[in-house]
Design a protein around this motif. Structure first.
Motif, PDB file in Angstrom:
ATOM      1  N   ASP A 388       0.849  -1.183   0.000  1.00  0.00           N
ATOM      2  CA  ASP A 388       0.000   0.000   0.000  1.00  0.00           C
ATOM      3  C   ASP A 388       0.894   1.246   0.000  1.00  0.00           C
ATOM      4  O   ASP A 388       1.584   1.522   0.981  1.00  0.00           O
ATOM      5  CB  ASP A 388      -0.888  -0.036   1.261  1.00  0.00           C
ATOM      6  CG  ASP A 388      -1.853   1.133   1.286  1.00  0.00           C
ATOM      7  OD1 ASP A 388      -1.637   2.103   0.531  1.00  0.00           O
ATOM      8  OD2 ASP A 388      -2.821   1.067   2.072  1.00  0.00           O
ATOM      9  N   GLN A 389       0.869   1.976  -1.133  1.00  0.00           N
ATOM     10  CA  GLN A 389       1.770   3.133  -1.295  1.00  0.00           C
ATOM     11  C   GLN A 389       1.495   4.240  -0.280  1.00  0.00           C
ATOM     12  O   GLN A 389       2.323   5.111  -0.078  1.00  0.00           O
ATOM     13  CB  GLN A 389       1.651   3.682  -2.722  1.00  0.00           C
ATOM     14  CG  GLN A 389       2.184   2.731  -3.785  1.00  0.00           C
ATOM     15  CD  GLN A 389       3.692   2.512  -3.692  1.00  0.00           C
ATOM     16  OE1 GLN A 389       4.454   3.454  -3.810  1.00  0.00           O
ATOM     17  NE2 GLN A 389       4.130   1.280  -3.465  1.00  0.00           N
ATOM     18  N   GLY A 390       0.319   4.229   0.346  1.00  0.00           N
ATOM     19  CA  GLY A 390       0.006   5.241   1.353  1.00  0.00           C
ATOM     20  C   GLY A 390       0.470   4.847   2.745  1.00  0.00           C
ATOM     21  O   GLY A 390       0.111   5.492   3.730  1.00  0.00           O
ATOM     22  N   HIS A 391       1.237   3.779   2.823  1.00  0.00           N
ATOM     23  CA  HIS A 391       1.724   3.291   4.114  1.00  0.00           C
ATOM     24  C   HIS A 391       3.238   3.185   4.107  1.00  0.00           C
ATOM     25  O   HIS A 391       3.850   2.923   3.081  1.00  0.00           O
ATOM     26  CB  HIS A 391       1.136   1.912   4.433  1.00  0.00           C
ATOM     27  CG  HIS A 391      -0.263   1.972   4.962  1.00  0.00           C
ATOM     28  ND1 HIS A 391      -1.324   2.359   4.176  1.00  0.00           N
ATOM     29  CD2 HIS A 391      -0.762   1.717   6.201  1.00  0.00           C
ATOM     30  CE1 HIS A 391      -2.432   2.322   4.922  1.00  0.00           C
ATOM     31  NE2 HIS A 391      -2.124   1.946   6.150  1.00  0.00           N
ATOM     32  N   MET A 401       7.884  -6.340  11.982  1.00  0.00           N
ATOM     33  CA  MET A 401       7.568  -5.409  10.900  1.00  0.00           C
ATOM     34  C   MET A 401       6.213  -4.765  11.181  1.00  0.00           C
ATOM     35  O   MET A 401       5.246  -5.463  11.489  1.00  0.00           O
ATOM     36  CB  MET A 401       7.536  -6.190   9.571  1.00  0.00           C
ATOM     37  CG  MET A 401       7.283  -5.344   8.353  1.00  0.00           C
ATOM     38  SD  MET A 401       8.462  -3.998   8.149  1.00  0.00           S
ATOM     39  CE  MET A 401       9.856  -4.828   7.387  1.00  0.00           C
ATOM     40  N   VAL A 402       6.156  -3.430  11.072  1.00  0.00           N
ATOM     41  CA  VAL A 402       4.919  -2.688  11.358  1.00  0.00           C
ATOM     42  C   VAL A 402       4.571  -1.816  10.155  1.00  0.00           C
ATOM     43  O   VAL A 402       5.437  -1.157   9.581  1.00  0.00           O
ATOM     44  CB  VAL A 402       5.104  -1.778  12.601  1.00  0.00           C
ATOM     45  CG1 VAL A 402       3.790  -1.071  12.945  1.00  0.00           C
ATOM     46  CG2 VAL A 402       5.590  -2.578  13.805  1.00  0.00           C
ATOM     47  N   ASN A 403       3.307  -1.828   9.764  1.00  0.00           N
ATOM     48  CA  ASN A 403       2.803  -0.976   8.673  1.00  0.00           C
ATOM     49  C   ASN A 403       1.902   0.102   9.258  1.00  0.00           C
ATOM     50  O   ASN A 403       1.048  -0.198  10.097  1.00  0.00           O
ATOM     51  CB  ASN A 403       1.937  -1.808   7.714  1.00  0.00           C
ATOM     52  CG  ASN A 403       2.733  -2.329   6.542  1.00  0.00           C
ATOM     53  OD1 ASN A 403       3.927  -2.567   6.692  1.00  0.00           O
ATOM     54  ND2 ASN A 403       2.086  -2.499   5.412  1.00  0.00           N
ATOM     55  N   PHE A 404       2.072   1.345   8.801  1.00  0.00           N
ATOM     56  CA  PHE A 404       1.171   2.409   9.266  1.00  0.00           C
ATOM     57  C   PHE A 404       1.096   3.504   8.207  1.00  0.00           C
ATOM     58  O   PHE A 404       1.975   3.629   7.352  1.00  0.00           O
ATOM     59  CB  PHE A 404       1.614   2.974  10.619  1.00  0.00           C
ATOM     60  CG  PHE A 404       3.068   3.361  10.691  1.00  0.00           C
ATOM     61  CD1 PHE A 404       4.051   2.407  10.931  1.00  0.00           C
ATOM     62  CD2 PHE A 404       3.456   4.679  10.533  1.00  0.00           C
ATOM     63  CE1 PHE A 404       5.392   2.756  10.998  1.00  0.00           C
ATOM     64  CE2 PHE A 404       4.799   5.036  10.602  1.00  0.00           C
ATOM     65  CZ  PHE A 404       5.760   4.068  10.833  1.00  0.00           C
ATOM     66  N   THR A 425       2.516 -12.107   9.697  1.00  0.00           N
ATOM     67  CA  THR A 425       3.886 -11.637   9.448  1.00  0.00           C
ATOM     68  C   THR A 425       4.089 -10.168   9.805  1.00  0.00           C
ATOM     69  O   THR A 425       5.222  -9.716   9.908  1.00  0.00           O
ATOM     70  CB  THR A 425       4.255 -11.808   7.955  1.00  0.00           C
ATOM     71  OG1 THR A 425       3.255 -11.148   7.174  1.00  0.00           O
ATOM     72  CG2 THR A 425       4.354 -13.256   7.576  1.00  0.00           C
ATOM     73  N   THR A 426       2.995  -9.430   9.955  1.00  0.00           N
ATOM     74  CA  THR A 426       3.121  -7.980  10.108  1.00  0.00           C
ATOM     75  C   THR A 426       2.157  -7.457  11.163  1.00  0.00           C
ATOM     76  O   THR A 426       1.073  -8.012  11.363  1.00  0.00           O
ATOM     77  CB  THR A 426       2.765  -7.299   8.749  1.00  0.00           C
ATOM     78  OG1 THR A 426       3.500  -7.962   7.725  1.00  0.00           O
ATOM     79  CG2 THR A 426       3.108  -5.826   8.731  1.00  0.00           C
ATOM     80  N   LEU A 427       2.579  -6.363  11.817  1.00  0.00           N
ATOM     81  CA  LEU A 427       1.679  -5.642  12.726  1.00  0.00           C
ATOM     82  C   LEU A 427       1.183  -4.399  11.995  1.00  0.00           C
ATOM     83  O   LEU A 427       1.902  -3.810  11.190  1.00  0.00           O
ATOM     84  CB  LEU A 427       2.423  -5.219  13.987  1.00  0.00           C
ATOM     85  CG  LEU A 427       3.205  -6.290  14.756  1.00  0.00           C
ATOM     86  CD1 LEU A 427       3.941  -5.664  15.938  1.00  0.00           C
ATOM     87  CD2 LEU A 427       2.279  -7.390  15.241  1.00  0.00           C
ATOM     88  N   PHE A 428      -0.042  -3.982  12.279  1.00  0.00           N
ATOM     89  CA  PHE A 428      -0.589  -2.759  11.679  1.00  0.00           C
ATOM     90  C   PHE A 428      -0.914  -1.795  12.816  1.00  0.00           C
ATOM     91  O   PHE A 428      -1.325  -2.218  13.898  1.00  0.00           O
ATOM     92  CB  PHE A 428      -1.850  -3.068  10.862  1.00  0.00           C
ATOM     93  CG  PHE A 428      -1.545  -3.920   9.655  1.00  0.00           C
ATOM     94  CD1 PHE A 428      -1.295  -3.331   8.417  1.00  0.00           C
ATOM     95  CD2 PHE A 428      -1.452  -5.299   9.764  1.00  0.00           C
ATOM     96  CE1 PHE A 428      -0.977  -4.112   7.317  1.00  0.00           C
ATOM     97  CE2 PHE A 428      -1.123  -6.085   8.666  1.00  0.00           C
ATOM     98  CZ  PHE A 428      -0.895  -5.493   7.436  1.00  0.00           C
ATOM     99  N   GLY A 429      -0.716  -0.502  12.558  1.00  0.00           N
ATOM    100  CA  GLY A 429      -0.973   0.435  13.643  1.00  0.00           C
ATOM    101  C   GLY A 429      -1.146   1.861  13.176  1.00  0.00           C
ATOM    102  O   GLY A 429      -1.191   2.138  11.978  1.00  0.00           O
TER     103      GLY A 429
END
Ligand code: SF4
Length: 436
Positions: A388-391, A401-404, A425-429
């Protein structure tokens, strides 16, 4: 003149490709994103797993078309696989169009090798053997900002019976603490340094051990985050645990390869510890550093591994509850002691075991990631998310690994992020505060 490097294998190889890029750029070459536009194509190979050889030969062979279309194109192959004389010879015979073949010990002579190749209009093959000295004057081109890798040592003395590394990388050689500190002091714009070695715990830079090196780096540099890889359990000292505990800039993450949960198999692997000793080490680390994340490497289907041995590995996973694990089916490497062992495990059994192991670790990883929900963690923004290019994406000190939501201007900064969802595999926040 443009160059394109294709790297296989571990972070050590990735970093050596940065040195190769440094040498090429000092000669006036520029990086090319595509093979088609390059004047110099180099494969930096790995030989840790059997199928790597097939892959490398296939990919080098596929370059013949480009070479036929452009006779001035130079093709080079280097790395661990080429350090094996028999494989280098086979590659030279199979692909007469390859201009340059060299091993792991003579990267520093690349400029001369290219010069010889061009001047004499003939192939150069240069594979040096033995324990060779460390060359500090090799330029490095990094494309990894805000992260940087720094080698602290080369080679390995351990001779785990399945592993080819000591044969292709030679005996352990440590850089001096002074050289390492100077290199890190020169990396001021980087926010996280990864100290690299096959077994960083046996680092010995003129009497300074690894714990001492970490203390020196913390005292004499400003780098906000320090990581290291890889730790051999038999060499991880109490002093090192104390230093990690006392220095908040050292990441709360230890990659601690166990390889098997069975003491019988560990002995056959020549790992130098038993299941009980490993578990005691884990208890000691967790007592002293409660927020530490532990990850590991595991091999299944090693020669002689019985159902009971495999059950020991599964129970060890349950007991330790690693944050994540790299899992492998045993791969026979010619020249190693394990390659001579007769009691090989059949492919069907290996497949069944690896599937069970992966399923168990996935469940554990997901459970651990779920525990992060609602917590706030410090994340270094490393890049734009590929999904997601907005993240943006980045890691916690524990290596998660965290995506926000974010943009490229945030890369290289630290953020406090509240975790809203923990997936496999990933955390989101979402960001709660920028830390700069
Ligand atoms: S410690 Fe063992 S597995 Fe790791 S590089 Fe050395 S020989 Fe190979």
């Amino acid at each position: 003149m443009k160059y394109h490097i294709i790297t296989y294998g571990c972070q050590m190889n990735e970093h050596e490709s940065e040195k190769i890029a440094g040498i090429l750029e000092s000669l006036g070459f520029e990086a090319s994103k595509s093979k088609e536009q390059a004047d110099f194509i180099l494969f930096n190979t790995c030989c840790v797993r059997e199928n790597a050889e097939h892959k490398t030969f296939g990919n080098v062979g596929a370059l013949k078309k480009l070479k036929d279309e452009n006779s001035s194109l130079m093709v080079a192959v280097c790395g661990c696989m080429m350090q094996q004389q028999s494989v280098a010879q086979k590659l030279a015979e199979t692909f007469p169009f390859v201009d340059l073949i060299f091993g792991t010990h003579n990267i520093h002579t690349l400029a001369d090798m290219i010069g010889d190749c061009i001047l004499n209009k003939q192939r150069v093959v240069s594979i040096q053997e033995g324990d060779l000295s460390i060359h500090e004057d090799v330029p490095v081109t990094r494309h990894s900002w805000p992260l940087a890798s720094v080698n602290i040592m080369y080679g390995c003395n351990n001779f785990c019976t399945y592993c080819i590394v000591p044969y292709v990388r030679g005996r352990e050689k440590s850089r001096s603490a002074k050289e390492i500190v100077q290199e890190i002091q020169g990396l001021k714009e980087y926010r996280e340094i990864m100290l690299l070695g096959q077994n960083v715990n046996s680092y010995n830079g003129g009497g300074v051990d690894f714990a001492g090196l970490l203390e020196t780096i913390c005292a004499q540099t400003d780098v906000p985050r320090i990581r290291f890889m890889t730790s051999h359990p038999k060499d991880l000292s109490d002093r090192l645990i104390d230093v990690i505990a006392s220095q908040p800039r050292i990441c709360r993450h230890i990659h601690l390869p166990v390889q098997s949960g069975s003491s019988n198999i560990l002995a056959a692997m020549n790992r130098g510890y038993t299941r009980e000793q490993y578990l005691e080490l884990v208890r000691k680390i967790r007592k002293r550093i409660p927020d530490i994340a532990l990850t590991t490497d595991i091999i299944v289907g090693f020669p002689g591994e019985t159902d009971a041995d495999f059950a020991d590995t599964m129970s060890l996973l349950q007991e330790v509850k690693y944050d994540s694990a790299f899992t492998f089916v045993y791969s026979r490497r010619n020249g190693t002691k394990a390659a001579e062992m007769e009691n090989e495990v059949g492919k069907a059994v290996q497949k069944e075991r690896i599937m069970k192991l992966v399923a168990l670790q996935n469940t554990i990883t997901e459970q651990k990631n779920k525990c992060y929900e609602g917590k706030t963690v410090r994340v270094l923004a490393e890049g734009i998310s590929t999904r997601d290019q907005g993240h943006v994406c980045g890691r916690t000190g524990s290596g998660k690994m965290v995506n926000f939501a974010g943009n490229k201007d945030m890369i290289g900064k630290f953020f406090d992020v509240e975790i809203t969802e923990g997936k496999k595999t990933t955390l989101f926040g979402r960001i709660t505060q920028e830390q700069g």
